[in-house]
Design an enzyme around this catalytic site. Structure first.
Site, short mmCIF file in Angstrom:
data_model
loop_
_atom_site.label_atom_id
_atom_site.label_comp_id
_atom_site.label_asym_id
_atom_site.label_seq_id
_atom_site.Cartn_x
_atom_site.Cartn_y
_atom_site.Cartn_z
N ASP A 59 -7.29 -7.55 -6.51
CA ASP A 59 -5.95 -8.14 -6.67
C ASP A 59 -5.68 -9.02 -5.45
OD1 ASP A 59 -5.38 -6.31 -4.59
OD2 ASP A 59 -4.68 -4.82 -6.03
N ASP A 61 -2.92 -10.18 -2.51
CA ASP A 61 -1.68 -9.88 -1.80
C ASP A 61 -1.30 -11.09 -0.96
OD1 ASP A 61 -1.59 -7.10 -2.66
OD2 ASP A 61 -3.33 -6.83 -1.35
N ASP A 139 -4.00 -1.62 8.57
CA ASP A 139 -4.87 -0.48 8.88
C ASP A 139 -6.18 -0.88 9.56
OD1 ASP A 139 -5.71 -1.61 6.47
OD2 ASP A 139 -5.68 0.25 5.33
P1 ATP Z 1 -8.07 -3.24 -2.61
O1 ATP Z 1 -9.23 -4.12 -2.75
O2 ATP Z 1 -8.36 -1.85 -3.02
O3 ATP Z 1 -6.81 -3.79 -3.20
P2 ATP Z 1 -6.70 -3.71 -0.13
O4 ATP Z 1 -7.22 -3.74 1.28
O5 ATP Z 1 -6.16 -4.99 -0.65
O6 ATP Z 1 -7.85 -3.13 -1.01
P3 ATP Z 1 -4.14 -2.60 -0.76
O7 ATP Z 1 -3.77 -1.20 -0.97
O8 ATP Z 1 -4.02 -3.58 -1.86
O9 ATP Z 1 -5.62 -2.57 -0.20
O10 ATP Z 1 -3.29 -3.09 0.51
C1 ATP Z 1 -3.20 -4.46 0.88
C2 ATP Z 1 -3.22 -4.58 2.41
O11 ATP Z 1 -2.06 -3.92 2.95
C3 ATP Z 1 -4.39 -3.93 3.09
O12 ATP Z 1 -5.52 -4.77 3.12
C4 ATP Z 1 -3.84 -3.66 4.49
O13 ATP Z 1 -3.83 -4.83 5.26
C5 ATP Z 1 -2.40 -3.28 4.18
N1 ATP Z 1 -2.25 -1.82 4.00
C6 ATP Z 1 -2.31 -1.13 2.85
N2 ATP Z 1 -2.12 0.17 3.04
C7 ATP Z 1 -1.94 0.33 4.35
C8 ATP Z 1 -1.68 1.46 5.19
N3 ATP Z 1 -1.60 2.68 4.67
N4 ATP Z 1 -1.52 1.23 6.52
C9 ATP Z 1 -1.60 -0.02 7.02
N5 ATP Z 1 -1.84 -1.10 6.30
C10 ATP Z 1 -2.01 -0.95 4.98
MG MG Z 2 -5.20 -5.28 -2.57
#
Ligand code: ATP
Ligand code: MG
Length: 448
Positions: A59, A61, A139
């Site tokens: 996805d 963001d 994170d």
């Molecule tokens: P995915 O490919 O699974 O979507 P993602 O890294 O994009 O992985 P998301 O849960 O969509 O994960 O979160 C988007 C972004 O928000 C992360 O890349 C990170 O920068 C931030 N983020 C998400 N959860 C946390 C957390 N618990 N603490 C700090 N930052 C977070």
């Molecule tokens: Mg994501």
């Protein structure tokens, strides 16, 4: 050009591999529209990370300096969500582009009106900040990279590009324990990204995992449901499961299952879960549908099965024993990882249909085959049989029954059929059910 350019590395468009052709049209629409309105507008998180790795993002963001209310004004198809983090969701049919306002919080955390801590854990965080602060509160370094739609550069405040190159997961900041304490779900995220990307967890970030696993006990069960699902439905669920157990995180999530797996002389319970997860991974890679109901049925089966035999030994009918065993295991589980009813109901049906597969005479098999949950329950039976926990002949019989025409089916279930004796699934010495192994069927009662 950038007020904060000495604190970050900026990679020009011709020196990184991100192409707009690989970004979803809807994400581009959101990015351009925010920019037109005069806001900063950048892709961030997993989208940037995966594009740089040449993987297809799950996805997209978006990060911006526009406040959630501003975002809502710009997009008609926008909803504001979340209490812990207020976010804007821009809807395009099934696709949602998540738009988050830059947040502060990289430095020492303090409790104030917008951010609320409980025992060092962030429970509300709506303190807005600069782009750099936004990067540093994320994170992992590889999740804190931005792709700027204004000039197509990649911006790195935390050394994420180097870590990406090295295949390394590193928490931002120099105090990993504090980062886990702020949000223990980051421990599960470490496991998820390590499994999914094949990255190594930096030793300083890996060390606290086992010691701090109990922090997960303080995370709301509903949030853990979401995270467990993301981890085990990531396409790398088997590796994720193995890593969870390796760091003793699995025990925090599924204590009853871990108890069974840890004290098991026979291999089939672990084989069963592992095979089931491998099947799930394969289905995800083949773009086939998967359901949390089957996943949780799989994970909780061993405690349910053991309880079932205890109850049967106490004289309960198989159907009643399965209903009760399922109910007990589920209600204990819900305090750790909640499972919404829309998944727990079909999950329990998959369990409750298992004893009915033993009834091969008369109308019962025909009724069972017409049950809406038959297919999932049959797949479950086949998996059990493959692991030596259910009778392979029984699973074969059901495979043949499904393939048979109506007339042949009558022949398979008619009076000519020799009455079948239930073979009790195997249990390890000392395990529940061991003492009655090989006993004849506990009865041919209709489970429905
Ligand atoms: P995915 O490919 O699974 O979507 P993602 O890294 O994009 O992985 P998301 O849960 O969509 O994960 O979160 C988007 C972004 O928000 C992360 O890349 C990170 O920068 C931030 N983020 C998400 N959860 C946390 C957390 N618990 N603490 C700090 N930052 C977070
Ligand atoms: Mg994501």
């Amino acid at each position: 050009m950038y007020p904060d350019s000495d604190s970050c590395r900026i990679v020009p468009r011709d020196q990184h591999g991100i192409s707009r052709a690989n970004i979803s049209e809807n994400a581009l629409k959101v990015l351009y529209r925010l920019k037109q309105e005069g806001y900063q507008s950048l892709l961030v998180g997993g989208g940037v990370r995966d594009l740089l790795l040449g993987r297809e993002p799950k996805d997209f963001d978006v990060a911006t300096d526009a406040r959630p209310e501003d975002v809502r004004r710009v997009f008609r198809n926008c909803r504001l969500i979340g209490r812990r983090f207020r976010l804007a969701h821009v809807h395009f049919g099934p696709e949602i582009i998540e738009v988050a306002t830059f947040r502060g919080g990289g430095g020492e955390l303090e409790d104030d009106g917008e951010r609320h801590l409980e025992n060092g854990m962030i429970v509300r965080d709506n303190l807005y900040g600069t782009r750099e602060e936004d990067a540093l509160r994320r994170d992992f370094t590889v999740n804190a990279l931005y792709y700027n739609i204004a000039d197509f550069t990649v911006i790195d405040y935390a050394g994420g590009l180097e870590d990406l190159q090295a295949g390394r997961l590193r928490l931002i900041g120099d105090d990993p324990e504090r980062r886990y304490r702020e949000d223990p779900v980051r421990m599960l995220r470490a496991v998820r990204f390590a499994a999914k990307l094949g990255f190594n967890i930096d030793p300083d970030c890996e060390r606290p995992l086992r010691a701090w696993s109990s922090l997960l006990g303080g995370v709301p069960a509903a949030r853990l449901f979401e995270e467990v699902l993301k981890l085990l439905h990531s396409g790398a669920g088997l590796v994720g499961f193995e890593k969870l157990r390796h760091y003793d995180l699995f025990r925090q999530l599924f204590p009853a299952t871990e108890e069974c797996l840890a004290h098991e002389d026979h291999a089939f319970p672990i084989t069963f879960v592992s095979r089931g997860l491998a099947n799930t991974d394969r289905r995800i890679q083949e773009d086939k549908p998967v359901t949390p109901a089957f996943l949780f049925a799989l994970l909780l089966w061993e405690p349910v099965r053991r309880r079932f035999f205890t109850l049967v030994d106490r004289g309960l009918e198989p159907h009643d024993a399965m209903v009760q065993a399922g109910g007990e295991v589920l209600s204990a589980q819900l305090s750790r990882v909640s499972i919404p009813k829309r998944f727990s109901l079909p999950m329990r049906e998959v369990w409750e249909l298992q004893p009915r597969f033993e009834q091969l005479d008369g109308k019962q098999p025909h009724r069972l085959a017409a049950h809406p949950r038959f297919r999932a329950a049959y797949d479950f039976l086949v998996l059990r049989a493959e692991c030596g926990e259910a009778d392979p002949e029984l699973a074969d019989w059901w495979t043949r029954f499904q393939e048979a025409s109506g007339l042949d089916r009558e022949g398979m279930t008619g009076p000519a059929r020799k009455k079948r004796r239930r073979r009790r699934p195997r249990a390890g010495p000392g395990g529940e059910g061991a003492e009655t192994r090989g006993k004849p069927s506990t009865g041919g009662r209709d489970g429905g």
